[in-house]
Scaffold this active site. Structure first.
Site, PDB file in Angstrom:
ATOM      1  N   ARG A 159      21.413 -39.231  -1.481  1.00  0.00           N
ATOM      2  CA  ARG A 159      20.644 -39.725  -0.334  1.00  0.00           C
ATOM      3  C   ARG A 159      21.494 -40.703   0.503  1.00  0.00           C
ATOM      4  NH1 ARG A 159      14.983 -42.935   0.790  1.00  0.00           N
ATOM      5  NH2 ARG A 159      14.039 -41.324   2.021  1.00  0.00           N
ATOM      6  N   ASP A 188       5.622 -38.790  -5.151  1.00  0.00           N
ATOM      7  CA  ASP A 188       5.715 -38.436  -3.732  1.00  0.00           C
ATOM      8  C   ASP A 188       4.891 -37.192  -3.444  1.00  0.00           C
ATOM      9  OD1 ASP A 188       7.246 -40.530  -3.021  1.00  0.00           O
ATOM     10  OD2 ASP A 188       9.107 -39.412  -2.708  1.00  0.00           O
ATOM     11  N   ASP A 204       6.582 -49.016   5.718  1.00  0.00           N
ATOM     12  CA  ASP A 204       7.475 -48.377   4.741  1.00  0.00           C
ATOM     13  C   ASP A 204       8.895 -48.317   5.310  1.00  0.00           C
ATOM     14  OD1 ASP A 204       8.476 -46.064   2.863  1.00  0.00           O
ATOM     15  OD2 ASP A 204       6.497 -46.569   2.073  1.00  0.00           O
ATOM     16  N   ASP A 205       9.706 -47.473   4.770  1.00  0.00           N
ATOM     17  CA  ASP A 205      11.106 -47.301   5.175  1.00  0.00           C
ATOM     18  C   ASP A 205      11.197 -47.081   6.689  1.00  0.00           C
ATOM     19  OD1 ASP A 205      13.792 -46.890   5.035  1.00  0.00           O
ATOM     20  OD2 ASP A 205      13.711 -45.180   3.675  1.00  0.00           O
ATOM     21  N   LYS A 233       6.517 -53.141  -1.400  1.00  0.00           N
ATOM     22  CA  LYS A 233       6.730 -51.868  -2.095  1.00  0.00           C
ATOM     23  C   LYS A 233       8.217 -51.782  -2.400  1.00  0.00           C
ATOM     24  CE  LYS A 233       6.368 -46.864  -1.535  1.00  0.00           C
ATOM     25  NZ  LYS A 233       6.050 -45.791  -0.596  1.00  0.00           N
ATOM     26  N   TRP A 234       8.560 -51.738  -3.664  1.00  0.00           N
ATOM     27  CA  TRP A 234       9.952 -51.813  -4.128  1.00  0.00           C
ATOM     28  C   TRP A 234      10.388 -50.428  -4.584  1.00  0.00           C
ATOM     29  CZ3 TRP A 234      12.695 -56.599  -5.714  1.00  0.00           C
ATOM     30  CH2 TRP A 234      13.863 -56.363  -6.449  1.00  0.00           C
ATOM     31  N   ASP A 235      11.274 -49.807  -3.817  1.00  0.00           N
ATOM     32  CA  ASP A 235      11.645 -48.410  -4.070  1.00  0.00           C
ATOM     33  C   ASP A 235      13.010 -48.312  -4.766  1.00  0.00           C
ATOM     34  OD1 ASP A 235      11.427 -45.655  -3.905  1.00  0.00           O
ATOM     35  OD2 ASP A 235      11.006 -45.624  -1.757  1.00  0.00           O
ATOM     36  N   ASN A 255      15.706 -44.938  -4.883  1.00  0.00           N
ATOM     37  CA  ASN A 255      15.716 -43.518  -4.523  1.00  0.00           C
ATOM     38  C   ASN A 255      16.905 -42.681  -4.973  1.00  0.00           C
ATOM     39  OD1 ASN A 255      13.266 -42.758  -3.035  1.00  0.00           O
ATOM     40  ND2 ASN A 255      13.797 -44.528  -1.793  1.00  0.00           N
ATOM     41  N   CYS A 306       8.227 -48.348  -7.250  1.00  0.00           N
ATOM     42  CA  CYS A 306       8.270 -46.938  -6.859  1.00  0.00           C
ATOM     43  C   CYS A 306       9.695 -46.485  -7.114  1.00  0.00           C
ATOM     44  CB  CYS A 306       7.941 -46.854  -5.363  1.00  0.00           C
ATOM     45  SG  CYS A 306       8.314 -45.285  -4.570  1.00  0.00           S
TER      46      CYS A 306
END
Ligand code: DGJ
Length: 722
Positions: free
Chosen positions: A439, A541, A365-366, A472-474, A476, A519
């Protein structure tokens, strides 16, 4: 055949397995909507038209006072053209809102469908049939095409509408919805899916329609955590299992609006499409503008029937064929295990233990290109001190362990602290010199092709040679200031969506068509637009299983369970609330299953348990991928939650029962099963009991008996036809 045209009466009849949609060409070549509901024969039903003109309702004819655009149902309602109700489209030619009355000119019925250029759409299949209606204004300045695609076996009709500037004047569009649907009468309840971050789709709301206009709208540049584009209208007495229910959704991931208005004559109008707030699109000579697609379904089997229609349509016609019915990866995701402290060693440690837990895919992930969320986004340069072998090397090591490899990306964003932003401060969406930040990041201006190109190039270059099986394409943050240095402001929100879809397609092409999970800080972009590109979406989340029950139950109204990505986690990260392993598994197995744990914190015994869960999930995954969902007890109205998944051939069924609040009523309550074949005999795998489907569905089971083990675990019973 599912589309008929009665030449003599000029009636169009669109028929699915269980529904009919009827409209006709009437006086002045207007297009009048007559009926949408339970399937009817091909009769002439023009008698249902409201041909009484009331005071203040204007009419075109000088000889007769029977037809006014304000009293009948319409397929499209332009502003300033005689209909005084909420308009579905607003536009002007050369700045004048004049004479927008639309006339039917021609139509075309054909097998198959035409894709929507640059936008997601329901895919072509063997049964799809299309109807295109051409309308023009009197001055020949514009051409409008209304498109209907019928998917008969799933009771779905897909609609979209296009406007073309054919007159050489400048056309400015202020509102361009995907559809207008009128009903005579207003005896409906309206159902919407509301929520917020960490509570997406959980706020299922059901209210009787009132006179006035209700607007379900998102202005976040996404469909948002707060409001989902799904909406339903149902009879007041409709429940999960019976009663007339209409469901609607949009294949779109940006600002949307749905207006439900009840007029003075007690009629109901539903308008859905791109939000008109701040929208203004200019159409030069020869150009056209196409709305996103909206999907409509009708069911007599209540909200449950509506959901099952949508689930079937989404799995069969929206999700990519190669993923829709295939087993999903059982992932271990690094996020809740390590957050930003992730490293190659930690990921390899996860991988080393993953197989013992029945996991097949390790997702980084990130944190692989930055130490925290404040820098590096947009540059996509692997942090080689944390990942000395690079992403390519890591992916090879993971594959060498016999596992698949997944990677997190957030391609639409840039950190303020990045080379990219320093070099191209104009490549973000903003409306001022001090753009709002969220963010520590901005939204890249994807209305510009060079930005889309840059992101696709940079990411594919960084990942060149890496063996990636899953992305996984986020996303935010919200779009709060949709200003572009190049585009007129009124076009930015929609052009940004077009750019996003372009980038999704580009990266799918460049990286290889692996499974994408989308996501948006959880469920901030849970919509059919995203499902066109990604077969599953990270649901929230919030991974506390008690909260997830509400979130997932809500989302199931509109989306198939296989589209809901759900992980077994510590369970207490967001709320601090404890939960048992079995309860966590049962809740996560509602959707596409995976893990998000630091496996090194768990004993060999725990891992053996995880392995059992993974195997159990695989054994029952067929029900998630292709079965029918029956919601039995809603967590919103009861102390419990219960649902069934039943295979299409009705040979396998599974009941899940979860207690949310301990209550004394359990012992005296029964639960009646649904969806079984009454004539089949079923054996309950867990108890060995053998009963007819009719018995299980009418006599039911005693809820008290479902707690043979521990109440806090919930219970799952599996039935096989014998
Ligand atoms: C939000 C996602 O929902 C999380 O699962 C995680 O990927 C973080 N973003 C990473 O920044």
């Amino acid at each position: 055949m599912s589309i008929w045209f009665n030449e003599q009466e000029k009636i169009f009849h669109l028929q699915t397995q269980n529904s009919s949609y009827v409209f006709c060409v009437v006086e002045h070549d207007a297009l009048e909507h007559l009926y949408y509901g339970k399937k009817i024969p091909n009769d002439n039903i023009k008698h249902i038209s409201n041909r009484q003109i009331y005071a203040h309702h204007a009419h075109e004819s000088r000889d007769s006072r029977v037809f006014s655009a304000s009293t009948v149902g319409l397929e499209i309602s332009p502003f300033n053209a005689g209909d005084i109700r909420t308009p579905s489209v607003v536009y002007d030619c050369d700045g004048k809102l004049d004479c927008n009355r639309l006339r039917y000119r021609a139509h075309k019925i054909y097998k198959g469908r035409t894709p929507l250029n640059g936008l997601p759409y329901s895919r072509e299949n063997d049964e799809a049939e299309s109807l295109e209606i051409l309308l023009t204004d009197d001055e020949g300045r514009i051409e409008i095409t209304l498109t209907y695609v019928v998917y008969a076996s799933v009771d779905v009709i897909a609609r979209s509408q296009k406007i073309k500037n054919v007159g050489g004047m400048s056309v400015s569009i202020q509102k361009w919805s995907s559809m207008c649907l009128d009903f005579y009468g207003a005896d409906f309840d309206m159902v919407t899916l509301n929520g917020m971050y960490l509570y997406e789709c959980a706020g299922l709301a059901r209210v009787p329609l009132q006179r006035g206009v209700f607007k379900n709208e998102s202005l976040t540049g996404t469909t948002s955590h707060n409001r989902n584009p799904f909406i339903a209208l149902c009879a007041h007495n409709a429940d999960e299992h019976s009663g007339e229910t209409y469901g609607f959704n949009l294949l779109y991931s940006g600002n949307f609006a749905e207006e439900v208005s009840v007029g003075s004559l007690g009629d109901t109008r539903l308008i859905m499409g791109i939000s008109d707030t701040g929208f203004c699109w200019s159409l030069k000579a020869g150009e056209e503008f196409v709305s996103p697609e909206t999907v409509l379904t009708y069911s007599e089997e209540g909200l449950g029937g509506m959901s099952r229609n949508f689930h079937d349509h989404i799995r069969q016609n929206i999700i990519e064929k190669e993923f829709a019915f295939s087993p999903r990866p059982i992932v271990i995701n690094s996020w809740e295990a390590s957050y930003f402290t992730v490293s190659e060693d930690k990921v390899l440690a996860l991988a080393a233990q993953a197989k013992d837990c029945g996991i097949d895919t390790v997702v980084l992930d990130d944190g692989w290109f930055r130490p925290h969320d404040q820098k590096g986004l947009g540059d996509w340069r692997t942090e080689t001190d944390k990942f000395p072998s690079g992403i390519k090397g890591l992916s090879e090591k993971i594959h060498a362990l016999g596992l698949k490899f997944g990677l997190w990306l957030e391609p639409e964003m840039v950190n303020e602290d990045s080379e990219l932003y320093r070099k191209h401060p104009d490549w973000i969406l903003s409306t001022s010199k001090t753009p709002l930040i969220s963010r520590f990041q901005y939204v890249l201006d994807l209305t510009r092709d060079e930005v889309v190109e840059y992101v696709a190039n940079r990411i594919s270059e960084e990942l060149q040679g890496a063996e990636i099986d899953y992305i996984k394409w986020d996303f935010n943050r919200y779009v709060t200031e949709a200003g572009s240095y190049q585009m007129p402001q009124g076009e930015v929100y929609h052009r940004q969506m077009l750019g996003t879809y372009k980038l999704l397609s580009a990266l799918k092409n460049r990286l290889g068509n692996m499974l994408f999970e989308t996501c948006s800080g959880g469920g901030g972009r849970f919509d059919l637009g995203m499902l066109f590109y990604s077969p599953q979406i990270w649901t929230s989340d919030n991974t506390d299983p008690y909260a997830r029950v509400y979130i997932q139950y809500g989302a199931s109204y509109a989306y198939p369970v296989s589209a809901l990505s759900c992980h077994f986690t510590r369970g207490d990260c967001t709320t601090g609330r404890p939960s048992t392993y079995d309860f966590r598994y049962r809740v996560a197995a509602f959707g596409s299953y995976g893990y998000e744990l630091d496996l090194s914190e768990y004993s060999a015994e725990d891992k053996a348990k995880f392995k059992q869960y993974s195997e159990q999930y695989r054994k029952d995954e067929d029900l998630n991928l292709s079965g029918d969902l029956y919601r039995l007890i809603s967590p919103r109205t009861d102390h419990f939650c219960a649902y069934m998944k039943v295979s299409k051939d009705k040979n396998k069924a599974q009941l899940t029962f979860l207690e949310l609040n301990a209550t004394g009523f359990v012992e005296s309550t029964t639960i009646k099963l649904k969806g079984l074949d009454p004539n089949k005999v079923y054996k309950n795998e867990e108890t060995g009991a053998i009963l007819h489907g009719a018995t299980l569905m009418n006599v039911g089971l005693r809820i008290g008996d479902l707690y043979r083990a521990k109440r806090e675990d919930g219970e799952v019973l599996t039935f096989y036809a014998v």
